[in-house]
Design a protein around this motif. Structure first.
Motif, short mmCIF file in Angstrom:
data_model
loop_
_atom_site.label_atom_id
_atom_site.label_comp_id
_atom_site.label_asym_id
_atom_site.label_seq_id
_atom_site.Cartn_x
_atom_site.Cartn_y
_atom_site.Cartn_z
N PRO A 20 38.06 -5.03 -22.51
CA PRO A 20 37.36 -5.89 -22.66
C PRO A 20 36.29 -5.62 -24.35
O PRO A 20 36.47 -4.22 -24.57
CB PRO A 20 36.34 -5.11 -21.59
N THR A 21 35.45 -6.26 -24.41
CA THR A 21 34.94 -6.28 -25.85
C THR A 21 33.11 -5.99 -25.65
O THR A 21 32.51 -7.04 -25.44
CB THR A 21 34.92 -6.36 -26.94
N TYR A 22 32.41 -5.29 -25.85
CA TYR A 22 31.12 -5.43 -25.73
C TYR A 22 29.97 -5.07 -26.67
O TYR A 22 30.02 -4.51 -27.81
CB TYR A 22 30.28 -4.90 -25.01
N THR A 23 29.16 -5.40 -26.76
CA THR A 23 27.72 -5.73 -27.56
C THR A 23 27.40 -3.59 -27.86
O THR A 23 26.98 -2.92 -27.08
CB THR A 23 26.40 -5.84 -26.85
N LYS A 24 27.22 -3.46 -28.78
CA LYS A 24 27.72 -2.22 -29.13
C LYS A 24 26.31 -1.78 -29.65
O LYS A 24 25.44 -0.45 -29.52
CB LYS A 24 28.45 -1.41 -30.43
N THR A 25 24.82 -2.39 -29.86
CA THR A 25 24.08 -2.38 -30.31
C THR A 25 22.40 -2.45 -29.02
O THR A 25 22.92 -2.83 -28.56
CB THR A 25 23.19 -3.27 -31.45
#
Length: 128
Positions: free
Chosen positions: A71-76
């Motif tokens: 998984p990769t996700y919105t970091k901000t």
């Protein structure tokens, strides 16, 4: 004195509750890749979420139940009313063909603090 302490406690509790008004709402909680051949073993999907609260929402982590799922996700921080994404990549290379179901656990400062997303599908064997 007891009344003053009680009123201070009530005020502090109210402020703490108000300050944590982030709500995370996903467009879906499960994605089914359907059937795909093992020579096309990498599949991706995107889960979209909305901050339906009144303060910024932060995804702290997204952890997969297996090393074959990334998984990769919105970091901000996601502002109220805005959307963010969690992209999930399933890499079935070297895995046995057949049905799979994987879990992605998402932790945030929102309510609920923990959400489980699921991906599943059927990787079919390619006859050689």
């Amino acid at each position: 004195m007891k009344k003053i302490l009680f009123l201070m406690f009530v005020c502090l509790t109210s402020v703490a509750t108000f300050a944590q008004d982030q709500t995370i709402t996903f467009d879906k909680y499960t994605h089914n890749f359907g059937s795909f051949p093992e020579n096309n073993a990498t599949q991706t999907c995107t889960f979209t979420f909305t901050n339906t609260g009144s303060t910024p929402l932060v995804i702290n982590q997204a952890v997969a139940s297996c090393g074959c799922t990334e998984p990769t996700y919105t970091k901000t921080p996601v502002k109220p009313g805005e959307k963010g994404t969690i992209e999930v990549k399933y890499v079935g290379t070297g895995k046995f063909p057949g049905h799979f179901k994987k879990t992605i656990t998402v932790r945030s400062n929102g309510k609920p603090e923990m959400v489980r997303l699921y991906i599943e599908g059927d990787m079919t064997e390619v006859k050689k």
